[in-house]
Every structure is written in structure tokens, then in C-alpha cells.
Design a protein around this motif. Sequence first.
Motif, PDB file in Angstrom:
ATOM      1  N   THR A  11      89.100  60.561  15.387  1.00 49.51           N
ATOM      2  CA  THR A  11      88.401  60.881  14.144  1.00 49.51           C
ATOM      3  C   THR A  11      89.037  60.153  12.967  1.00 49.51           C
ATOM      4  OG1 THR A  11      87.829  63.070  15.003  1.00 49.51           O
ATOM      5  CG2 THR A  11      87.651  62.747  12.629  1.00 49.51           C
ATOM      6  N   SER A  12      90.356  60.055  12.965  1.00 49.10           N
ATOM      7  CA  SER A  12      91.057  59.350  11.885  1.00 49.10           C
ATOM      8  C   SER A  12      90.670  57.878  11.831  1.00 49.10           C
ATOM      9  CB  SER A  12      92.575  59.487  12.066  1.00 49.10           C
ATOM     10  OG  SER A  12      92.979  60.835  11.984  1.00 49.10           O
ATOM     11  N   ALA A  56      91.766  64.093  17.173  1.00 48.71           N
ATOM     12  CA  ALA A  56      92.202  63.915  15.787  1.00 48.71           C
ATOM     13  C   ALA A  56      92.434  62.429  15.475  1.00 48.71           C
ATOM     14  CB  ALA A  56      93.475  64.716  15.535  1.00 48.71           C
ATOM     15  N   LYS A  57      93.093  61.723  16.392  1.00 50.90           N
ATOM     16  CA  LYS A  57      93.376  60.302  16.156  1.00 50.90           C
ATOM     17  C   LYS A  57      92.091  59.483  16.163  1.00 50.90           C
ATOM     18  CE  LYS A  57      98.119  60.211  17.906  1.00 50.90           C
ATOM     19  NZ  LYS A  57      99.038  59.680  18.947  1.00 50.90           N
ATOM     20  N   LEU A 111      88.898  56.271   8.625  1.00 47.70           N
ATOM     21  CA  LEU A 111      89.560  55.142   7.970  1.00 47.70           C
ATOM     22  C   LEU A 111      88.629  53.945   7.885  1.00 47.70           C
ATOM     23  CD1 LEU A 111      92.095  53.752   6.822  1.00 47.70           C
ATOM     24  CD2 LEU A 111      92.730  53.173   9.175  1.00 47.70           C
TER      25      LEU A 111
END
Length: 207
Positions: free
Chosen positions: A67-68, A64-65, A72
Motif C-alpha cells: 500500500t505504501s 502495508a508495504k 508513494l
Amino acid sequence: MNQFLTAARNPVKALRTKLEHDTAKVAIFALVVLSALYFFDEFDTAAFGVLAPDIKTAFHLTTAKFTSITILNASLVLLLAIPVSQLGDRVKRVPLVIASGILAGIFSFGTGIVTTTGLLVLVRFGNGLGLLANGSIHNSLLADYYPPETRGAVYADHSNAVQLGAIFGPAVAGGIGALFGWRAAFMILFVPILIVTFVASRLKEPV
């Protein structure tokens, strides 16, 4: 069939012949240089994707991080695409191409040496800035370098560079990563990007 055999025997000559045909014998230097920049820049993007598991492990990131960070970066770069395009209408474009190539190369190298998540976000954003010229600025230059009747083929050749980068990039990055580690892939990629950027300094600003 003869064309395929000729291309297989001498791919460089076959490519040159195709580009000369597509540009109607106008000098192919600008098309080759801009396409090469597009090609090697895509290597970085492909490398970051195929080496994602190793990068996540090195920085202790969850999916998740990771992908973030990717989303971004893509969002910020996308927001800057319009201002950069407007800038290309007001200043000389060749220096923009050179500056973008330098940014892409330096921050690609930086991806291989940073050790914190914050710095990883920073270098990926910097690399994204280096890719901004590949779209509107390159296309604007190609429109001035080549006559209208050739632009369809010229744009197709330039766009194909990113597709070829997406094909060969993962294989090369994966191979280098397997042999020398994921960081080496970005450090080595730094070299061809800056070489092509140096060659791009020979481009002349169209009138």
C-alpha cells in the motif's frame, strides 16, 4: 430497441456512428486514438490492483508495504501533474502524448520483469509518469481538435475510456495471470500500448 439490436450485431459500426454523432462529423481519429491510450493505460492500473496478491508474494511484501508503494507512486505523480500541464502550454503536445505512451508501455513491461522491490517502485513511478498526459494534455488537444458545441460529448467519450478500462482490465489481467502468471499480464499489455502510441504519431499538432 432497434438501436440496441444494431449495436449488438455490429458494435464497431455502432461505436463509429456514436462517435461521429458526438463530434458532429468532425474526423474521429484524434478522439479514438487518445481514448484508446487512456483505455489501455487503465488496463495497467487495473492489472496492478487485481494481481496485487501475486505481486506481494513475489516480492515478499506485506499489505502495508504494498500500500505504501502505491500511495508513494500516486503522490509523486500527482505532484508532477501541474508542471506537466504547464509544459503543455509551452511546447508541442503531440510529442508529449507519444512520449507518455512510450513511457507507459516500457514501464508496464518493466513491471513484469523486475525482481527487486526497489526496481518495482522505480518502474511503477515510470509508468505513472506515462499516465500524466492522459488528463490535461489529452483534454487540451481535444479542445483544439473539436468545436465548442461538441466538447461535452467528446470529453465524456474520452473519460468513458478509463471507466471501460477499469471494467475490462481486471478481467483480462486476471485471465492472463491465471493462465500464464502475473508477469505475463504486464508483458502482454506492453504491445497494445505501443501500437496505439505508434498510431498516435500520426496526430497533427493543432494550430
